[in-house]
Design an enzyme around this catalytic site. Structure first.
Site: not given
Length: 198
Positions: A25, A78, A103, A124
């Site tokens: 991520h 997020n 990603d 997110n």
């Protein structure tokens, strides 16, 4: 006289702190780290306190390349839209000169795509940016991580480290994504897509 060259805001999406550093991520952070290295600069705290930034120019050494601000938000993925909006306002960057590096599950590992606009595909960081900027019309450099093997949960997969095999080729992917960002801000979207959309 102030430099009136348009500025690009290049956002590496990721989660801050050592716990997340090697996660799939966090590939956006890895790419902006490489870009900072190419610019010969280190990230420092922006006065907003909400992000770390590098300011400089990208492109062929010795040519006055475009002005670029690299950023890593200091909050979780997020919530990254808030700091992105704040810095876009601070540097007077419209959405079409914002580049998000992130990603992408739907692209195989070791491939990438560059595009302008689109949905957030459950990501997110992109969702937060779209919500804060009020539009999805920003550039994306989508670095493929592939789908989780077997029945592994997607969130466990993105918040896990690359495999040892992947780690061997990851530096080349990071390098290529950084090249794509350079191409995007110097050559434009169409030429970049022709060259990098594998």
């Amino acid at each position: 006289m102030a430099d009136s060259t348009p500025v690009w805001l290049v956002v590496g999406l990721g989660n801050p702190g050592p716990t997340y550093a090697g996660h799939r991520h966090n590939v956006g952070y890895l790419v902006v780290d490489e870009l900072a290295r190419r610019m010969g600069a280190s990230f420092r705290a922006h006065k907003s306190g909400r992000a770390d930034v590098v300011e400089g120019r990208l492109g062929t050494p010795g040519t006055p390349g475009p002005r670029v601000v690299l950023m890593k938000a200091r909050c979780y993925m997020n919530e990254s839209g808030g700091p992105v909006k704040q810095l876009a306002g601070f540097y007077k960057v419209p959405p079409e000169r914002v580049v998000a590096i992130h990603d992408e599950l739907d692209i195989p590992f070791d491939t990438m795509r560059v595009k302008l606009g689109g949905g957030d595909n459950g990501h997110n960081g992109l969702r937060s940016m779209r919500s804060s900027l009020g539009t999805g019309d920003f550039h994306r450099v989508r670095v493929g991580i592939g789908r989780p093997p077997g029945r592994q949960d997607v969130s466990d997969f993105v918040l896990s480290n690359y495999s040892s095999v992947e780690r061997k080729v990851l530096p080349f992917g990071i390098d290529k994504a950084a090249d794509a960002v350079e191409s995007l801000v110097t050559e434009g979207l169409e030429r970049t897509q022709q060259q990098f959309n594998s």
